[in-house]
Design an enzyme around this catalytic site. Sequence first.
Site, PDB file in Angstrom:
ATOM      1  N   GLU A  61      -0.634  -1.955   5.140  1.00 25.28           N
ATOM      2  CA  GLU A  61       0.290  -1.877   6.280  1.00 25.28           C
ATOM      3  C   GLU A  61       0.220  -0.519   6.960  1.00 25.28           C
ATOM      4  OE1 GLU A  61       3.291  -0.893   8.830  1.00 25.28           O
ATOM      5  OE2 GLU A  61       3.325   0.023   6.849  1.00 25.28           O
ATOM      6  N   ASP A 121       0.807  -1.233   0.000  1.00 19.58           N
ATOM      7  CA  ASP A 121       0.000   0.000   0.000  1.00 19.58           C
ATOM      8  C   ASP A 121       0.837   1.279   0.000  1.00 19.58           C
ATOM      9  OD1 ASP A 121       0.739  -0.889   2.626  1.00 19.58           O
ATOM     10  OD2 ASP A 121      -0.627   0.577   3.489  1.00 19.58           O
TER      11      ASP A 121
HETATM   12 ZN   LIG Z   1       5.349   3.819   6.257  1.00 20.96          ZN
HETATM   13 ZN   LIG Z   2       6.527   1.118   5.273  1.00 20.36          ZN
END
Ligand SMILES: [Zn+2]
Ligand SMILES: [Zn+2]
Length: 415
Positions: free
Chosen positions: A158, A100
């Site tokens: 994440e 991401d």
């Molecule tokens: Zn980051």
């Molecule tokens: Zn990262």
Amino acid sequence: MQTLSRPLVENFSALRPEIRELQGELVKWRRQLHQRPELGFQEEVTAKFICDRLTEWGIAYKSSVAKTGIVATIESTSESTSPPLPFSRSPVLAIRADMDALPVQELNEVPYRSVHEGKMHACGHDGHVAIALGTAKYLHEHRDQFAGTVKIIFQPAEEGPGGAQPMIDAGVLKNPDVDALVGLHLWNNLPLGTLGVRSGPMMAATEFFTCTIQGKGGHGAIPQQTVDAVVVGAQVVSALQTIVSRNIDPLKSAVVTVGEFRAGTAVNVIADSAYLSGTVRYFEPSYGELIPQRLEQVMAGVCAAHGASYELDYQKLYPPVVNDGAIADLVRSVALSVVETPVGVVPECQTMGGEDVSFFLQAVPGCYFFLGSANGEKGLDYPHHHPRFDFDETALGVGVETFVRVVEKFCAVSA
Ligand SMILES: [Zn+2]
Ligand SMILES: [Zn+2]
């Protein structure tokens, strides 16, 4: 940035010819991904890009795992005659890459600049995907050079709200059961040609809180009729500083940061309420109880002293990233062979930043490590999440070589 004597990386003599040849493609993939950044759980173009490559190479995979995640599985054609202890069979190793991007407007003037307004791969996850793809391609083409199974986990979100736990819930560590997991982060706090590897806690637990302090507003010139939320809030912020300075063992680490303080509307009005938000970081598991407890006690005490009330919301986002000693030793020995000089393997690479790879490392032993990617001479040393963040793409090949060597060691043909 740490100053280290520059290791022998200009020509990366440790990289095998097939991975050197892959470097051009690694850069191409990374730039294609960089142009089309997507936020957590929206990584659809990214997922399609990954699936298209895997299909093209004939690698088995499962897509739409925890929304946009993908798990590729590469089985070796070799069998280990004597699997390494404690395994009674050929081992299963997982490699994790996050996919991401961030809600950041890119300021880099590069041909591969983000075409998605307000979104940017400002943390290097585009590079993580490219490295994982390169590793998958190499391992698939050299299935006779290791003994076991490699699962490559492409994980969404994440940067938040977190894709690791949903992927674990979806069963990515099962069938076949994963024995160990490795992952890396391109790291602009370390120069290109270095790898940061350490045992034990490496990245901090990440927690957030918000608090609304309710006072009693009124006329700026008649304070005796009010409970001034600005005064109470200011004392709360000051008192919270004593958690780290007075409650935490001075030989250990923690952070309590108040990031927002909003109150008041006019020069001659006493604020009715104040809003605070902040983040808490620590390595020590017991601080996961102590810090929120102290936070609440401090707020309750200060508010009570002034006749204000409060509402606290405390969220535990990610646990600390804790590396397994044995797997970290394996990664460290590989790192030494890749960077070819002991100063290139940096043990002091702890950060109070957080990472949801921690959920994987709670479920199975493993090692998360940093891949040095800064190159100040080329202006590629802006910090992660900065609108001008970019890294030296030479690190991509180093990442693939490191992962491949970890696989060859963990899933050794002859143990
Ligand atoms: Zn980051
Ligand atoms: Zn990262």
